[in-house]
Each structure stands twice: as C-alpha cells, then as structure tokens.
Scaffold this motif. Structure first.
Motif, PDB file in Angstrom:
ATOM      1  N   VAL A   7      60.212 -13.761 -33.925  1.00 48.99           N
ATOM      2  CA  VAL A   7      60.142 -14.417 -32.619  1.00 48.99           C
ATOM      3  C   VAL A   7      58.785 -14.209 -31.949  1.00 48.99           C
ATOM      4  O   VAL A   7      58.590 -14.646 -30.820  1.00 48.99           O
ATOM      5  N   ALA A   8      57.856 -13.560 -32.607  1.00 48.58           N
ATOM      6  CA  ALA A   8      56.539 -13.327 -32.006  1.00 48.58           C
ATOM      7  C   ALA A   8      55.853 -14.662 -31.729  1.00 48.58           C
ATOM      8  O   ALA A   8      55.957 -15.607 -32.516  1.00 48.58           O
ATOM      9  N   PRO A   9      55.145 -14.770 -30.615  1.00 48.71           N
ATOM     10  CA  PRO A   9      54.465 -16.034 -30.315  1.00 48.71           C
ATOM     11  C   PRO A   9      53.375 -16.349 -31.331  1.00 48.71           C
ATOM     12  O   PRO A   9      52.740 -15.446 -31.892  1.00 48.71           O
ATOM     13  N   ARG A  10      53.146 -17.621 -31.560  1.00 50.61           N
ATOM     14  CA  ARG A  10      52.101 -18.094 -32.450  1.00 50.61           C
ATOM     15  C   ARG A  10      50.840 -18.340 -31.610  1.00 50.61           C
ATOM     16  O   ARG A  10      50.918 -18.928 -30.516  1.00 50.61           O
ATOM     17  N   ALA A  11      49.717 -17.924 -32.087  1.00 51.32           N
ATOM     18  CA  ALA A  11      48.456 -18.175 -31.400  1.00 51.32           C
ATOM     19  C   ALA A  11      48.064 -19.631 -31.551  1.00 51.32           C
ATOM     20  O   ALA A  11      48.150 -20.217 -32.640  1.00 51.32           O
ATOM     21  N   ALA A  12      47.631 -20.241 -30.442  1.00 51.86           N
ATOM     22  CA  ALA A  12      47.237 -21.645 -30.498  1.00 51.86           C
ATOM     23  C   ALA A  12      46.087 -21.870 -31.478  1.00 51.86           C
ATOM     24  O   ALA A  12      45.986 -22.951 -32.085  1.00 51.86           O
ATOM     25  N   SER A  13      45.264 -20.850 -31.642  1.00 47.07           N
ATOM     26  CA  SER A  13      44.135 -20.984 -32.564  1.00 47.07           C
ATOM     27  C   SER A  13      44.579 -21.146 -34.006  1.00 47.07           C
ATOM     28  O   SER A  13      43.818 -21.635 -34.844  1.00 47.07           O
ATOM     29  N   GLU A  14      45.828 -20.763 -34.311  1.00 44.36           N
ATOM     30  CA  GLU A  14      46.344 -20.905 -35.666  1.00 44.36           C
ATOM     31  C   GLU A  14      46.898 -22.305 -35.936  1.00 44.36           C
ATOM     32  O   GLU A  14      47.175 -22.650 -37.086  1.00 44.36           O
ATOM     33  N   VAL A  15      47.111 -23.072 -34.876  1.00 40.87           N
ATOM     34  CA  VAL A  15      47.712 -24.399 -35.017  1.00 40.87           C
ATOM     35  C   VAL A  15      46.603 -25.435 -35.126  1.00 40.87           C
ATOM     36  O   VAL A  15      45.862 -25.684 -34.169  1.00 40.87           O
ATOM     37  N   LYS A  16      46.454 -26.035 -36.279  1.00 40.46           N
ATOM     38  CA  LYS A  16      45.371 -26.987 -36.521  1.00 40.46           C
ATOM     39  C   LYS A  16      45.683 -28.361 -35.925  1.00 40.46           C
ATOM     40  O   LYS A  16      44.791 -29.077 -35.479  1.00 40.46           O
ATOM     41  N   SER A  17      46.947 -28.723 -35.925  1.00 37.35           N
ATOM     42  CA  SER A  17      47.358 -29.998 -35.329  1.00 37.35           C
ATOM     43  C   SER A  17      48.831 -29.899 -34.965  1.00 37.35           C
ATOM     44  O   SER A  17      49.556 -29.044 -35.489  1.00 37.35           O
ATOM     45  N   TYR A  18      49.269 -30.777 -34.071  1.00 35.44           N
ATOM     46  CA  TYR A  18      50.652 -30.774 -33.610  1.00 35.44           C
ATOM     47  C   TYR A  18      51.388 -31.984 -34.179  1.00 35.44           C
ATOM     48  O   TYR A  18      50.849 -33.095 -34.238  1.00 35.44           O
ATOM     49  N   ASP A  19      52.630 -31.755 -34.564  1.00 37.00           N
ATOM     50  CA  ASP A  19      53.451 -32.846 -35.082  1.00 37.00           C
ATOM     51  C   ASP A  19      53.921 -33.770 -33.971  1.00 37.00           C
ATOM     52  O   ASP A  19      54.088 -34.981 -34.186  1.00 37.00           O
ATOM     53  N   ILE A  20      54.178 -33.198 -32.795  1.00 37.27           N
ATOM     54  CA  ILE A  20      54.681 -33.963 -31.650  1.00 37.27           C
ATOM     55  C   ILE A  20      53.948 -33.470 -30.407  1.00 37.27           C
ATOM     56  O   ILE A  20      53.676 -32.271 -30.276  1.00 37.27           O
TER      57      ILE A  20
END
Length: 496
Positions: A7-20
């Motif tokens: 349940v740890a939060p994901r860092a936005a820097s790890e997200v390359k693109s968003y599906d929605i």
C-alpha cells in the motif's frame, strides 16, 4: 531483498505515462461517492468514479436507507413536529459520543434542511407520514421514524423530535436512495469504471496526491487526478487483520457490508501519512425485535436489566456486546408478544416458554431467583407508571404476567426478504472509525495539516461519530460530507 509495502504510495517520478486522466477521481461508488461525484461535476470538473465491484452500490445499497435529517424539514413539519438545528445537534452530541465531532455535528445540523432539499431535488422521495413504533426498519413506506430521540437520557438533553427520514420504500430503502443518487450523478456527465481496485496513491515530490495505481482484470493501470482524489471506499469490517489491530471486540460477529469493506482506502491514505480517528468504535445491531424489547425487559446472564428497552436498538446492541458479551435475553409475556404484528416479528419465536417466573429461571439457566427478582421489581414500578431504574417511557410500562417467554438474541433475526440460518453471536457489526478529515473532507496528516489533493467521505472517514451510533448518521454524514469533499476537490487548481 527489499519488498515494497503493497500500500506504499508510488512516486510520480516513477510513472512515465497515465492510462487515464481526469480532474477529480472518486474511489468507491456508494452514496458518499455518488454525492461527491455529483458536486464535483456540477462545479465544472471532469469526474471519473471507479469501484472495485461490477456496479455502484456497496453497503449503501444494502442499508435500510434512513438518513438522519432534522432542524425543521418539511417532513417533520408535516408530521406536526417543530425542530431546530440546536436541538438536533444537542441530541447527536449525546447520542454519538463520547468523542463525537461537535464541529461536524454543528455544521451538519445547521445545513440539514438544505441537505434535505438537495436530496429531494436529486429525486429522493420522502412521504410525509410517521412510523410511531420501535423498529429497525418499518415495513411501510412512512417517511419519518423515531431513532431514540424520545427515550431516556436524551429526553432530558434535547427536545424530542423524530429525525429518521426514509425514502419512500417498504422495508429497506437503501437501493432506492442509491439509484436516485446514481441517476442524478450520471445526468451531470459523470463517468464510471467498474471492476477497478485502487491499490496505491501516487504522490509528487511535495507529497501531493496526483493520482492512483489500480488493478483491473489483473492488469495494473495508472489514473491521473489533476485536481484531487476522494476516497469513499467504506470501512474495514471485512478486514480481520485491521479489526484485530484496532477493534478486536468486533471480530467473530456477522459483518454488515457488501463484502468489500476491507479498509483499502484507509490503508493507502495511512501509507501516505494520513491520521485516523476512533478506529476502535463500531455499531452493533443486536438480533432482537425492538417491539418485543419495548414491551418486555432485557436481562443479562445474571437476570438483571441493564438498559432501557425502548431506546434506539443500536444503543441496546452496543450495551449488549461491549458490556454483556451478548449473553442477553428478551423476556416478555403473551400479551406483549401478540401486540407486535406478525410482519414485524421477522419470524422470531420464543426460545423458552414457561407458566411461571421460577420455571423460566430454570429453563434459561439464570441464577436461582434472579429473574424473579427483576420481574417483581419491574412490575412494581410498572404498576405505578414509572421506571426509576432505567426510565423507560410510560407508554411501554405494563406489569408482565405469566405465561412468560424468553428469547435468546443469539438465536438471531433476519428480515423476511432474506433466508438462511439465523443463529450467530447475536451481533451484526460495522466499523465507525476512519480517516481524520476537515469539514470539507480534506484528509489530515499526523501534524493536523491537509494532505494536498486528498479527500475522504463516508465510512472511510471519521465523520460525526465518536463511540455511539444512530441509524441514518452513516448515510446522512456520507451524503452531506461527500458533497463537501467533491466540491472542494473541484475547486482545487489543476495540478500540472
């Protein structure tokens, strides 16, 4: 090897693109989520609702549908009752305490009439008639009912007025309420995606919530929320690990839920630093027929009364579980049993019947003479029309005369529309604690500061309640503060 906390939060820097992508994301599509979505959309935001189930509903759709409203609603006035926000707040502070949120109660009570009109404008129907007898859920479509306001000790703390507002449906009205709210929400352009389970929040470098990670049909997807995310995922009664950690007295009983109240929204917010309140608190529905209880006495395994039998039945349930471990019996006579119409008995029959008090004592295996002493004392007071021990209203006081019956509440009750084995512990429970929020639904961290762009409403949050509960305060609290949370999220400046 380091294992990521699930349940740890994901860092936005790890997200390359968003599906929605959307402006406001609502997680959970019960009544709180529907109201949050509606208000966010009418404020001009693009809104997406996701729910782990195959459609809207949750515990809201399974509920009786009662909404706690007062302060002088048109339904109250039509039924001949004057009320004020101050009297409503005085009752709620007493009934929902200790630990009740007085600021939220005052705000909710002040705006209760406005909230009633908002619900009506969204298509929720209320009939201007009163159900005037003890019941969990009346078998009629009456729009108003008493929820303990006319029982001691509340009669000494606030002017009694019935405030249980019921959508126009016989028996359980939660499905009707939800259908009205979902239809209204869809009509303002809200879209929904189902079978989508949110597992993590996504945080930027400043700790602001910018989206979520979810799973759908076994595939991970990311959803960006440009203005905010509202958690309306329900409580945690279905998570035995959380119950063991926070509310162990609620373990082992019948769970009041749709099977999805696993605390997921609470946990992902806690992992981002959110504070919680009243996590040990819970509502207890005792398996008794309120009409039987009011006409008789309720005794523990020592044959002693411990509560006024004409009060809100959830208050009896809390006293039965937390003080008596559910070792509780309802004792009444033949007249009291027959006075309750068959449709209101929900199939409940006496566990034991006896021609004398002493015989009933023996059948129930209570201490010798204990029940006889309690009935003798009760009958003496009832014959005088007073109850100095527990202050039951004179309306329900009458000496009990043999033959007598005892009903073991562990034998259970089940509404006529349901089937199956009734026996359990005698308690049906759900949690009351959750995320600490402001009046606008902003989730607070352990320092008391808002977590940017994160909101919560409904049973995922700690709303009006302290340790007490009154029917209708979950739906009332959830719909009202759901509206506040959705509107507040929509007001946020879009996160780039």
């Amino acid at each position: 090897m380091t294992v990521r906390n699930p349940v740890a939060p994901r860092a936005a820097s790890e997200v390359k693109s968003y599906d929605i992508e959307t402006d406001v994301l609502i997680v959970g599509y019960g009544c709180a989520g529907a109201c949050a979505a509606h208000e966010a959309a009418t404020a001009g935001a693009e809104v997406l609702v996701v729910d782990r189930a195959g459609g809207p509903g949750g515990a809201s759709a399974m509920s009786g549908g009662e909404i706690y409203l007062g302060g002088g609603t048109p339904i109250q006035r039509a039924c001949g009752f004057d009320d004020s926000p101050e009297q409503m707040a005085a009752f709620l502070v007493a009934a929902l305490g200790p630990g009740a949120d007085q600021q939220k109660i005052a705000h909710y009570s002040e705006h209760s009439v406005e909230h009633f009109h908002w619900l009506v404008d969204r298509g929720v129907p209320f009939k201007p008639s009163l159900w005037d007898a003890p019941a969990w859920v009346p078998p009629t479509d009456d729009g108003l009912m008493w929820l303990g306001e006319n029982s001691w000790p509340f009669t000494e703390l606030a002017t009694p007025a019935p405030r249980g507002h019921r959508p126009t449906a016989n028996d359980f009205g939660g499905k009707l309420l939800l259908d009205c709210l979902v239809h209204a929400t869809e009509s303002v352009g809200v879209t929904a995606q189902y079978d989508t389970y949110v597992t993590n929040l996504i945080l930027d470098a400043d700790g602001a919530v910018v989206g979520v990670v979810a799973r759908r049909y076994g595939r991970e997807l990311t959803i960006r929320a440009r203005r905010g995310c509202v958690l309306s995922t329900g409580g945690f009664i279905d998570n035995d690990d959380m119950l063991a950690a926070h509310a162990p007295r609620l373990l082992g009983h019948t769970k009041v839920s749709a099977g999805t109240d696993d605390g997921s929204g609470i946990r992902i917010a806690q992992a981002a630093g959110a504070a919680v309140r009243h996590m040990s608190a819970g509502q207890v529905g005792a398996s008794l027929i309120p009409g039987f209880a009011a006409r008789g006495i309720i005794v523990n395994n020592r044959g002693q009364r411990f509560v006024n039998e004409d009060t809100y039945p959830g208050r009896i349930g809390q006293a039965a579980l937390f003080r008596q471990d559910m070792n509780v019996w309802v004792v009444l006579d033949e007249q009291g049993y027959e006075e309750v119409p068959e449709r209101e008995r929900w199939g409940v029959r006496p566990t034991h019947v006896a021609e004398s008090v002493d015989e009933l004592d023996e059948l129930v295996a209570l201490p010798p003479g204990a029940l006889a002493a309690s009935i003798t004392r009760y009958n003496e007071f009832a014959s005088r029309g007073t109850d100095p021990d527990f202050h039951k209203a004179q309306r329900w006081l009458r000496p009990l005369t043999p033959p007598l019956a005892a009903i073991d509440i562990r034998a259970g009750v089940r509404p006529p529309s349901e089937s199956g084995d009734r026996r359990g512990t005698g308690a049906s429970v759900f949690t009351l604690g959750g995320l600490h929020t402001t009046l606008d639904g902003q989730v607070l961290d352990l320092n008391g500061s808002p977590i940017p762009n994160l909101f919560a409403a409904g049973r995922a949050s700690s709303g009006l309640h302290g340790e007490g509960y009154i029917s209708g305060t979950s739906l009332g609290d959830g719909t009202f503060f759901g509206r506040k949370a959705g509107a507040a999220a929509a007001r946020n400046k879009a996160h780039t």
